[in-house]
Write an enzyme that holds these catalytic residues in place. Structure first.
Site, PDB file in Angstrom:
ATOM      1  N   HIS A  29       1.509  -8.094  -8.498  1.00 39.64           N
ATOM      2  CA  HIS A  29       2.687  -7.338  -8.072  1.00 39.64           C
ATOM      3  C   HIS A  29       3.163  -7.727  -6.678  1.00 39.64           C
ATOM      4  CE1 HIS A  29       3.022  -4.788 -11.580  1.00 39.64           C
ATOM      5  NE2 HIS A  29       1.712  -4.867 -11.632  1.00 39.64           N
TER       6      HIS A  29
ATOM      7  N   LYS B 110       6.452 -11.579 -13.789  1.00 41.59           N
ATOM      8  CA  LYS B 110       7.062 -10.435 -13.121  1.00 41.59           C
ATOM      9  C   LYS B 110       8.104 -10.949 -12.121  1.00 41.59           C
ATOM     10  CE  LYS B 110       3.399  -7.436 -14.681  1.00 41.59           C
ATOM     11  NZ  LYS B 110       2.060  -6.871 -14.510  1.00 41.59           N
TER      12      LYS B 110
ATOM     13  N   SER C 225      -0.035  -1.251  -8.831  1.00 39.82           N
ATOM     14  CA  SER C 225       1.306  -1.132  -9.413  1.00 39.82           C
ATOM     15  C   SER C 225       1.754   0.291  -9.685  1.00 39.82           C
ATOM     16  CB  SER C 225       1.387  -1.936 -10.696  1.00 39.82           C
ATOM     17  OG  SER C 225       0.638  -1.313 -11.702  1.00 39.82           O
TER      18      SER C 225
END
Ligand SMILES: *Cc1c(COP(=O)(O)O)cnc(C)c1O
Length: 406
Positions: free
Chosen positions: A215, A246, A187
């Site tokens: 991610h 996320k 990330s």
């Protein structure tokens, strides 16, 4: 012991080092993200450029309808741990959705990605006799803590370094249990692991693989299954771990793996057993988000286009950023004080929110502004971001790269 003196002293040291963290007090506006109100010292409207709600799914109508619907039908909380009284039908449906997303037999839901890594890794590494964990040097804190808690032997391989990983694997007896733990998209630098080659080594040396796709889920692969889906590798991984907080825009974490492995974690992981289950409305919202991104590529395509545009515009004014194959744009500042200053001025003078990333999150000397363009950033948002960075780069006397031909 002067307890308060101890706390104050520790904080003072952190401030002196420039590592004291200040949170932005933000109020997002549903339907208008990435715009938000900053409720800090002075109230003002800002544009968020550092969110991990990468696709704006936190305000997607399908997600909101599913959450309202579940809330109205079944109420607020799950009512307990999964074990005692917290397994709801929404949990069962979401786990089926996740198993399908990753082409695995089963999935297991946790209250966050952090908890899923911590609980799954610590349980696997502590319960499998004589397990050796091979951990990438840049693994996330949640993986490191899980491995540490297991008290199993652990060896760190240099980041994405296949030769080093092989050296460590080859030094072990073939029959010794081994677990290779790594991420797909890292990330902070936005680089991507050589997953196929790691799976080859795992096969050769009789190791299990544990891949954190936090991610990448929602963002890569034809159905948002992550880098392993894009590269047709899901079947080769022992465990795929992800977050619902996320790109999926809600909250929660999970692992996807074989029926027996998930059942094993369900049965032995303290971090799964002894904590209240996620509220059904959260679970329903996450499931709606996954379902949407399984059949819609529009958000992924729009994000890609925005990322490419921001990169090109930075190149055009010579602002250095790490060239990587992902959606993360680390703009390199290389100085903690300037990094914090840039962030403060962007917020104060331009209404642009980009959190500074300093040590210990990244190594000293690599301080950066981590920019995450999304489909919901407008052309005007990008224009303002580039204009602001153009001015501030000169003001801070930061080095530029040779300008790209215009
Ligand atoms: C954010 C993050 C996690 C934790 O996920 P949460 O759902 O936020 O707890 C795990 N791994 C990586 C690589 C992360 O960046």
């Amino acid at each position: 012991m002067d307890y308060d003196g101890f706390f104050a002293g520790s904080l003072a040291r952190l401030r002196n080092e420039g590592n004291y963290r200040v949170f932005a007090d933000l109020e997002r506006h549903c339907g208008q993200f990435p715009q938000a109100t900053n409720r800090g010292a002075e109230t003002r409207e800002v544009t968020i450029w550092c969110s991990n709600d990468y696709l704006g799914m936190g305000q997607h109508p399908d997600v909101l309808v599913a959450m309202h619907d579940a809330l109205d039908k079944v109420g607020a909380g799950a009512g307990g741990t999964r074990n005692i009284s917290g397994t709801t039908h929404h949990h069962v449906l979401l786990e089926a959705e996740l198993a399908d997303l990753h082409g695995k037999e089963a999935a297991l839901l946790f209250t966050s990605g952090y908890v899923s890594n911590w609980a799954a890794l610590s349980t696997l590494a502590s319960k499998i006799p004589d397990c050796l964990v091979l951990s990438d040097a840049l693994n996330h804190a949640s993986m490191i803590e899980g491995i540490r808690h297991a008290k199993a032997e652990r060896q760190i391989w240099r980041h994405n370094d296949l030769a080093h990983l092989e050296e460590l694997l080859a030094a072990q007896p073939l029959e010794r249990p081994k677990l290779i733990a790594f991420e797909s998209v890292y990330s902070m630098d936005g680089d991507i692991a050589p997953i196929a080659a790691i799976c080859d080594l795992a096969d050769k040396y009789n190791a299990m693989t544990y891949l954190d796709e936090v991610h990448a889920v929602g963002l890569y692969g034809p159905r948002g299954g992550g880098i392993a889906e894009r590269e047709d590798l899901m079947g080769r991984l022992t465990v795929i771990e992800g977050t619902l907080g996320k790109a999926f825009g809600v909250m929660g974490g999970y692992i996807a793996a074989s029926c027996d492995l998930c059942d094993f974690i369900r049965s032995f992981a303290s971090g799964f057993i002894f904590t209240t289950a996620l509220p059904p409305a959260i679970v329903a919202g996450a499931a709606a988000s996954i379902r949407h991104l399984k059949q819609s590529c529009a958000e992924r395509a729009a994000q890609k286009a925005k990322v490419a545009e921001v990169r090109a515009r930075l190149d055009a004014i010579g602002i250095p950023h790490i060239d990587n194959p992902s959606h993360i744009i680390p703009v390199m500042v290389g100085d903690p004080v300037k990094c914090k200053y840039l962030s403060d001025i962007l917020m104060r003078d331009y209404g642009i929110y980009i959190q500074p990333i300093n040590y210990p999150t990244v190594p000293k000397g690599t301080e950066r502004l981590r920019i995450t363009p999304s489909p919901v950033h407008s052309a005007a948002d990008i224009d303002l971001l580039i204009a602001a960075l153009e001015v501030l780069w000169t003001q801070c006397q930061l080095a530029r790269l040779p300008m790209a031909a215009q």
